[in-house]
Design a protein around this motif. Structure first.
Motif, short mmCIF file in Angstrom:
data_model
loop_
_atom_site.label_atom_id
_atom_site.label_comp_id
_atom_site.label_asym_id
_atom_site.label_seq_id
_atom_site.Cartn_x
_atom_site.Cartn_y
_atom_site.Cartn_z
N ARG A 48 1.79 9.76 -0.48
CA ARG A 48 2.38 11.01 0.03
C ARG A 48 1.27 11.90 0.56
NH1 ARG A 48 7.49 10.25 -2.59
NH2 ARG A 48 7.04 8.53 -3.96
N ARG A 95 2.06 3.45 2.61
CA ARG A 95 0.87 4.30 2.53
C ARG A 95 -0.07 4.00 3.70
NH1 ARG A 95 -1.92 2.90 -1.96
NH2 ARG A 95 -0.58 1.19 -2.55
N LYS A 99 0.89 2.83 6.65
CA LYS A 99 1.55 3.37 7.84
C LYS A 99 1.29 4.88 7.98
CE LYS A 99 6.17 3.50 9.09
NZ LYS A 99 7.52 3.04 8.91
N ASP A 100 1.36 5.60 6.85
CA ASP A 100 1.11 7.05 6.87
C ASP A 100 -0.33 7.35 7.28
OD1 ASP A 100 3.69 7.58 6.13
OD2 ASP A 100 3.23 8.00 4.03
N LYS A 114 -0.68 6.71 11.04
CA LYS A 114 -0.05 7.80 11.79
C LYS A 114 -0.97 9.04 11.80
CE LYS A 114 4.20 8.29 10.71
NZ LYS A 114 5.35 8.71 9.91
#
Length: 160
Positions: free
Chosen positions: A16, A60, A62-63, A66
């Motif tokens: 997160r 995680r 992918k985040d 990005k």
């Protein structure tokens, strides 16, 4: 402007992606020409607080990708790690490690492992903790517990 180090390393679970993570990553790109990111494997996080709520490795990853794309970062490599030291005791060319005040001890452990293998210790670049409205730091644990959002604001009762 010339960067202080050619190759730096930073590591974490990066669950997160919150303001603290982003500050850590920005500092790594600020001081290093090339950044190696050790991203913890799913197996490695089983004992963390609220482990069952930690996003899977692929999400995680992918985040992170990005975040790097949005910020225009391109000189990096993400490597899955299965131990706290990861690859940092194997790469001779690393020059620095970027940590928060909270993870400073991890940098000392990495440097001890490097020394045992005959490698030069890494310079330690430390950032301060990013405060949350609930206390001294924004943390993934508080986010997973549903107490704050990724910006450090308290969650309203009943909100996701």
């Amino acid at each position: 402007m010339r960067k202080r180090y050619r190759k730096v390393v930073v590591g974490g679970t990066f669950d997160r992606l919150h303001l603290g993570h982003k500050a850590l990553l920005r500092k790594a790109f600020e001081v290093g020409e090339y950044v190696y990111i050790g991203l913890t494997s799913d197996e490695m996080i089983r004992d963390k607080p609220y482990a069952e709520k930690i996003l899977p490795y692929e999400l995680r990853l992918k985040d992170l990708l990005k975040f790097f794309e949005v910020n225009g970062y391109s000189n990096y490599r993400i490597i899955k790690i299965r131990t706290a030291i990861g690859f940092a005791d194997k790469m001779k060319s690393l020059e620095a490690i970027v940590v928060s005040e909270e993870t400073y001890k991890g940098a000392l452990i990495v440097n001890r492992a490097r020394k045992e293998k005959g490698l030069k210790p890494l310079e330690i670049v430390t950032i301060g903790l990013v405060r949350s409205s609930l206390g001294p730091k924004i943390s993934s644990s508080l986010i997973r517990a549903g107490l704050i959002d990724p910006l450090g604001n308290p969650r309203k009762i009943g909100s996701p």
